[in-house]
Enzyme design. Structure first.
Site, short mmCIF file in Angstrom:
data_model
loop_
_atom_site.label_atom_id
_atom_site.label_comp_id
_atom_site.label_asym_id
_atom_site.label_seq_id
_atom_site.Cartn_x
_atom_site.Cartn_y
_atom_site.Cartn_z
N GLY A 69 8.18 -10.33 -0.62
CA GLY A 69 7.08 -9.54 -0.07
C GLY A 69 7.10 -8.11 -0.56
N SER A 70 6.00 -7.42 -0.34
CA SER A 70 5.89 -6.01 -0.74
C SER A 70 4.95 -5.29 0.21
CB SER A 70 5.39 -5.88 -2.18
OG SER A 70 4.10 -6.44 -2.32
N PHE A 73 5.57 1.05 0.86
CA PHE A 73 6.69 1.86 0.40
C PHE A 73 7.75 1.06 -0.34
CE2 PHE A 73 5.54 5.06 3.81
CZ PHE A 73 5.09 6.00 2.89
N GLY A 74 7.52 -0.21 -0.64
CA GLY A 74 8.54 -0.93 -1.37
C GLY A 74 8.35 -2.43 -1.42
N SER A 75 9.35 -3.08 -2.03
CA SER A 75 9.34 -4.53 -2.19
C SER A 75 10.63 -5.10 -1.61
CB SER A 75 9.24 -4.90 -3.67
OG SER A 75 8.06 -4.36 -4.23
N VAL A 76 10.55 -6.33 -1.10
CA VAL A 76 11.70 -6.99 -0.50
C VAL A 76 12.03 -8.25 -1.27
CG1 VAL A 76 12.66 -8.02 1.61
CG2 VAL A 76 11.12 -6.06 1.77
N ASP A 191 7.24 2.36 15.28
CA ASP A 191 6.29 1.45 14.62
C ASP A 191 6.53 0.01 15.08
OD1 ASP A 191 4.15 0.82 13.02
OD2 ASP A 191 5.29 0.72 11.16
#
Length: 338
Positions: A69-70, A73-76, A191
């Site tokens: 996933g992405s 603020f970033g990608s996993v 959040d």
């Protein structure tokens, strides 16, 4: 580049300086003075010290990276590390808002030193990324336990399987347990929403994604929002009214967000419809909340108890909301009615 975030809002003082290992340059610098993070190397499953995360990633030990996933603020990625399955998150620079992306990376570490069943565990984090694994857009990398591929957002809205009372109450109670632990360590998530709650293969909820979080000063229940902390806020549909007005941050902001999430678990509906700015204005000025009156989910005795609890959790006055500690017996009372 210096960061406006004070060290005490990111990590407790007992983490550094510490023993052993290499250092990782941090943006928590003041002019020419350089601050480094130094923590013990941590092996998984307590093979060394399980209490602390490490600022060293043994890159040669990473195997079988697969994108899962992405986001903004970033990608996993899912990967193998030291024989265990882990999640690897690359935090990237946001071209439109570089300061926010840096703040998001360091905020991710606010709960890195904490260990709890209902919080995603950080294994290691570093800004020192080899060329083979990073790129120019990367700020840093975080290794975390791999919880699974499901989150509450997907379970609520993306699958046809039933979500019975015992299940959504158990999920909600898991979240409150996690919040109580975070708040007891002066960490405010800011959040809380279904997408940020992962569900393990054992069907246990774990709070994730601390990129909006704040570490309150020890002994302080309220923290003012610095104008430099531009990452603070969270998702607008779950944001507490005081946050929308730019007032002080307290753990009660998480309770408001939990209330919206709790409502979603019960109803499996979207909390609001309509224009974003209209919703923001109505939440603050007209006390707009998701519907509970004349909703079939709240007609039973248990439903009426939920309705009462929701009205307290999402009160416009943060002082009227229960703390996470006070919420737990209410959740247990609700479970006794299933």
């Amino acid at each position: 580049m210096p960061s406006p975030i004070p060290v005490t809002r990111l990590l407790p003082k007992d983490i550094y300086p510490s023993v052993d290992i290499g250092t990782c340059s941090s943006p928590l610098t003041k002019h020419s003075h350089v601050t480094t993070l130094q923590v013990p190397v941590q092996r998984l499953h307590g093979r060394v010290a399980s209490r602390l995360w490490s600022s060293v990633i043994h890159w040669k030990e990473l195997r079988s990276m697969q994108s899962v996933g992405s986001g903004g603020f970033g990608s996993v990625y899912k990967a193998e590390y030291l024989g265990d399955t882990v999640a690897l998150k690359k935090v990237k620079k946001c071209t439109k808002n570089k300061l926010a992306s840096r703040q998001s990376f360091w905020a991710e570490l606010n709960a890195a030193h904490l260990r709890h069943t209902n919080i995603v565990r950080v294994i290691a984090a570093t800004t020192c990324v080899p060329a083979d694994f990073g790129d120019e857009s990367s700020i840093g990398t975080i290794l975390m336990e791999f919880v699974g591929s499901r989150n509450l957002q997907q379970i609520i809205y993306g699958c046809a399987e039933p979500l019975g009372k015992d299940r959504w109450l158990r999920y909600s109670t898991d979240i409150v347990h996690g919040l109580r632990f975070l708040h007891s360590h002066s960490v405010v998530h800011l959040d809380i929403k279904p997408a940020n709650v992962l569900v393990s293969n054992e069907d246990v909820c774990k709070i994730a994604d601390f990129g909006c979080s704040l570490k309150l000063e020890r002994g302080c229940e309220v923290s003012s929002i610095s104008p430099h902390l531009i990452h603070v806020g969270g998702t607008y549909t779950h944001r507490a009214p005081e946050m929308l007005k730019g007032e002080g941050v307290t753990p009660k902001a998480d309770i408001f967000s939990f209330g919206i999430t709790f409502w979603q678990l019960i109803t499996r509906e979207q909390p609001y419809t309509g224009d974003r700015q209209h919703v923001l204005y109505a939440v603050v000025a007209h006390n707009l909340r998701p519907p509970v009156h004349n909703h079939p989910a709240f007609e039973s005795e248990q439903g009426r108890l939920c309705r009462t609890l929701l009205s307290r959790c999402w009160s416009g006055d943060a002082r009227c909301r229960p703390s996470s500690q006070e919420l737990l017996p209410h959740m247990e009372q609700l479970r006794s009615h299933t």
